[in-house]
Design a protein around this motif. Structure first.
Motif, PDB file in Angstrom:
ATOM      1  N   PHE A  62       0.640  -1.244   0.080  1.00  0.00           N
ATOM      2  CA  PHE A  62       0.023  -0.118  -0.079  1.00  0.00           C
ATOM      3  C   PHE A  62       0.826   1.294   0.097  1.00  0.00           C
ATOM      4  CE2 PHE A  62      -2.003  -3.407   2.738  1.00  0.00           C
ATOM      5  CZ  PHE A  62      -2.947  -3.496   2.052  1.00  0.00           C
ATOM      6  N   THR A  63       0.235   2.417  -0.264  1.00  0.00           N
ATOM      7  CA  THR A  63       0.903   3.597  -0.395  1.00  0.00           C
ATOM      8  C   THR A  63       1.298   3.816   1.078  1.00  0.00           C
ATOM      9  OG1 THR A  63      -0.541   4.541  -1.910  1.00  0.00           O
ATOM     10  CG2 THR A  63       0.713   5.859  -0.733  1.00  0.00           C
ATOM     11  N   ASP A  75      -2.290   5.183   2.660  1.00  0.00           N
ATOM     12  CA  ASP A  75      -3.612   4.927   1.965  1.00  0.00           C
ATOM     13  C   ASP A  75      -3.890   3.474   1.871  1.00  0.00           C
ATOM     14  OD1 ASP A  75      -5.548   4.869   0.106  1.00  0.00           O
ATOM     15  OD2 ASP A  75      -4.456   6.399  -1.351  1.00  0.00           O
ATOM     16  N   CYS A  77      -6.142   1.980   0.233  1.00  0.00           N
ATOM     17  CA  CYS A  77      -6.941   1.783  -0.976  1.00  0.00           C
ATOM     18  C   CYS A  77      -6.158   1.939  -2.122  1.00  0.00           C
ATOM     19  CB  CYS A  77      -8.275   2.303  -0.917  1.00  0.00           C
ATOM     20  SG  CYS A  77      -9.378   1.803   0.571  1.00  0.00           S
ATOM     21  N   ASN A  78      -4.840   1.822  -2.011  1.00  0.00           N
ATOM     22  CA  ASN A  78      -4.091   2.100  -3.338  1.00  0.00           C
ATOM     23  C   ASN A  78      -2.699   1.401  -3.167  1.00  0.00           C
ATOM     24  OD1 ASN A  78      -3.352   3.230  -5.659  1.00  0.00           O
ATOM     25  ND2 ASN A  78      -3.872   5.417  -5.243  1.00  0.00           N
ATOM     26  N   ASP A  80       1.365   1.692  -3.626  1.00  0.00           N
ATOM     27  CA  ASP A  80       2.571   2.485  -3.453  1.00  0.00           C
ATOM     28  C   ASP A  80       3.305   2.731  -4.891  1.00  0.00           C
ATOM     29  OD1 ASP A  80       5.447   3.477  -3.089  1.00  0.00           O
ATOM     30  OD2 ASP A  80       4.202   4.132  -1.280  1.00  0.00           O
ATOM     31  N   THR A  85       1.045  -0.006  -9.731  1.00  0.00           N
ATOM     32  CA  THR A  85      -0.464   0.514  -9.746  1.00  0.00           C
ATOM     33  C   THR A  85      -1.462  -0.445  -9.521  1.00  0.00           C
ATOM     34  OG1 THR A  85      -0.688   0.102 -12.080  1.00  0.00           O
ATOM     35  CG2 THR A  85       0.243   1.851 -11.675  1.00  0.00           C
ATOM     36  N   LEU A  86      -2.706   0.031  -9.140  1.00  0.00           N
ATOM     37  CA  LEU A  86      -3.919  -0.584  -9.006  1.00  0.00           C
ATOM     38  C   LEU A  86      -3.979  -1.914 -10.104  1.00  0.00           C
ATOM     39  CD1 LEU A  86      -6.277   1.277  -7.095  1.00  0.00           C
ATOM     40  CD2 LEU A  86      -5.563  -0.969  -6.274  1.00  0.00           C
ATOM     41  N   THR A 193     -12.033  -0.410   4.478  1.00  0.00           N
ATOM     42  CA  THR A 193     -11.018  -0.677   3.657  1.00  0.00           C
ATOM     43  C   THR A 193     -10.841  -2.260   3.345  1.00  0.00           C
ATOM     44  OG1 THR A 193      -9.619  -1.066   5.564  1.00  0.00           O
ATOM     45  CG2 THR A 193      -9.824   1.314   4.816  1.00  0.00           C
ATOM     46  N   TRP A 197     -10.949  -4.264  -0.949  1.00  0.00           N
ATOM     47  CA  TRP A 197     -10.241  -5.212  -1.453  1.00  0.00           C
ATOM     48  C   TRP A 197     -11.314  -6.440  -1.612  1.00  0.00           C
ATOM     49  CZ3 TRP A 197      -6.025  -3.985  -3.606  1.00  0.00           C
ATOM     50  CH2 TRP A 197      -5.200  -2.574  -3.363  1.00  0.00           C
ATOM     51  N   ARG A 200     -12.521  -6.095  -5.051  1.00  0.00           N
ATOM     52  CA  ARG A 200     -11.645  -6.194  -5.855  1.00  0.00           C
ATOM     53  C   ARG A 200     -11.343  -7.722  -6.283  1.00  0.00           C
ATOM     54  NH1 ARG A 200      -9.832  -1.326  -7.395  1.00  0.00           N
ATOM     55  NH2 ARG A 200      -8.702  -1.489  -9.164  1.00  0.00           N
TER      56      ARG A 200
END
Length: 549
Positions: A62-63, A75, A77-78, A80, A85-86, A193, A197, A200
């Motif tokens: 994650f970020t 973050d 939900c993203n 790093d 990338t996602l 959060t 995922w 996803r």
């Protein structure tokens, strides 16, 4: 058609599963910056699938400011940017599922980074909407911290903030403030959060420090840890954290209701699972039982009981029997190595020439125990702990306690893929974030692929043996009486009975087979030959005997 296939998904896939842990920054670099990334994971997933595992577990991607290598999230939900990338994550997950691998991701929800927007807002005043999202407390009249609680990373577990003129709690780094789970809004936000995922498509979560979510609302001091008169049980490292009995800074009863909320969320999706990390000292197995019993909290947990130096029959039997006595319908996940401890081959060997033997015996034992198992990247190559210089360290814990403790970087060095390639094929760049030891490169995947009796070959064969026997997936386990130098037990399910006798000593041992067992048909395990002479199982040093009953 898709809906019909979905109905066939085994909701209990995690029970007896073999999970392969990937440390993303050390697995495979595709950009040349010396840091592993998600596309690198995708590229190397065929290797993971070839082992015969059921799932992968990704350490945090994650970020994050990376003060604690991603366990300080800014973050949830993203991804790093250093990892990608996602979209890269989605492609990786699609490839994992195509290869038959479930995807488990780390959820670090006991604390955030101090750069998380929630904390930035929380520390700005005592009246903002998120003022109560973290654990804040006034100083004592003399200005000292509210309690005597300590940080695992050294020093007090409280840090003064000059803006709010209060202390905030941190179980780990100062830059990792603890969330206040007594606030229902915090619980809701963290569950959101998780839902992100789940939507996803991830198959499960490894829950970091799962017993650290709540603190004592009365802010009572921890009492000292009481050891016997000879100091038995006291840790030999230099961290005073072990000198407290942590009754109030973690493992609070309110955690149970939150875990039920979490389980209810996962149960609203199909075939999802959780595995919790429980670090609770001598109470760990009892906490594990509390968190997994009842089918309404966590699916399974692991503790640190097998992540220490002990590798002997009496210790392993004691841990396993304690679990059997305390965990009724709960489930355990076992591991000998992970990203936080010295690699088990280094911990268990007594001489360098034992390296391969211990590596093979360890996975054979792990595969025979009742429970799910976690493997850590590189252990399938028999890697030892890397010896690093102080200037190479990146781990804040290791830097803090050097030289008494060298930290966790020695188990986090890059994965080795090609013995003759620069940096063992981990990167095409000029430098890696941690050095690649020469003795690791010589044991790279491609080198072992060419060796029929390699540790890598043994892992594949052993996991295939485990998968071929239902008794080893989730069958019953019954210990047999032996001398304390041998570990003997029977795994059983639906009429299949397998006897295992492990000799973890450096001397040959005999095991007289009990006549009540009836006919004993020796079974040669991958890498080990089972021998009987006149009703006695003959075991060499660091050996295992197996038989079908």
């Amino acid at each position: 058609m898709a809906s019909e296939m979905a109905k066939t998904v085994d909701a209990n896939w995690w029970r007896g599963a073999v999970i392969y842990q990937i440390y993303p920054r050390s697995f495979q670099d595709t950009t040349g910056d010396g840091l592993g990334d998600i596309r690198g994971i995708t590229e190397r997933l065929p290797h993971v699938a070839s082992l015969g595992v059921d799932a992968i577990w990704l350490s945090p991607f994650f970020t994050s400011p990376m003060a604690d290598m991603g366990y300080d999230v800014s973050d949830y939900c993203n991804v790093d940017p250093m990892f990608g990338t996602l979209a890269d994550f989605d492609e990786m997950m699609e490839e994992a599922h195509r290869l038959g691998l479930k995807v488990i991701i780390d959820q670090v929800i006991s604390h955030t980074s101090d750069r998380h927007p929630w904390f930035i807002e929380s520390r700005s005043s005592r009246t903002n909407p998120k003022a109560d999202w973290y654990v804040w407390a006034d100083p004592k009249p003399d200005g000292t911290a509210p309690t005597n609680w300590l940080s695992i990373f050294g020093g007090p577990g409280w840090e003064w903030d000059g803006v709010r003129k209060q202390y905030y709690m941190h179980n780990f780094l100062i830059s990792q403030p603890d969330l206040n789970f007594h606030n229902p809004e915090v619980q809701d936000a963290m569950l959101d959060t998780v839902r992100f995922w789940l939507d996803r498509g991830v198959d499960g979560f490894r829950l970091d420090t799962v017993n650290y979510y709540f603190h004592d609302k009365q802010l009572r001091n921890n009492p000292p840890m009481v050891y016997d008169t000879e100091g038995a049980g006291m840790e030999t490292d230099t961290n005073p954290y072990s000198m407290q009995n942590h009754l109030y800074d973690k493992t609070q009863p309110e955690n149970i209701e939150f875990l039920k909320r979490l389980r209810s969320l996962l149960d609203s999706y199909e075939a999802r699972a959780t595995v919790g990390e429980v670090g609770d000292g001598p109470r760990s197995l009892n906490t594990l039982a509390l968190y997994t019993t009842g089918n309404d909290k966590l699916h399974m947990c692991y503790t640190f009981d097998f992540l220490g130096p002990a590798f002997d029959a009496s210790y392993i039997r004691n841990v396993m029997t304690t679990v059997a006595d305390t965990v009724s319908n709960g489930w355990v996940c076992w591991a000998f190595s992970n990203h936080d401890v010295i690699r088990h081959v280094t911990r268990f060997i007594e001489a360098p020439e034992e390296q391969d033997r211990v590596a093979k015996l360890s996975i054979t034992l792990l595969s025979a125990l009742r429970g799910s198992i976690c493997l850590y990247q590189g252990e399938e190559l028999g890697l030892t702990e890397a010896e690093l210089e102080f200037e190479d360290l990146r781990d804040p814990y290791g830097i803090r306690f050097w030289p008494a403790f060298k930290g966790r970087d020695g188990c986090r060095t890059p994965m080795v893929w090609e013995a003759q390639a620069p940096h063992a094929g981990f990167t095409t760049g000029s430098k890696t974030w941690l050095p690649v030891p020469a003795n690791h490169a010589s044991r790279a995947v491609d080198a072992q692929e060419a060796m029929p009796d390699s540790v890598l070959d043994h892992y594949r064969a052993t996991l295939a043996f485990r998968k071929a026997h239902a008794a080893l997936i989730d069958g019953d386990m019954t210990f047999l009486d032996t001398n304390q130098d041998l570990l003997a037990f029977v795994r059983e399910k639906r009429g299949e009975k397998l006897l295992f006798v492990f000799n973890l000593t450096r001397q040959p041992q005999d095991f007289t087979l009990p006549t009540r067992l009836g006919d004993v048909l020796p079974v040669d395990l991958p890498g080990f030959t089972s021998r009987i002479e006149a009703g006695v199982a003959k075991l060499d040093a660091l050996d295992v005997f197996c038989a079908r009953l």
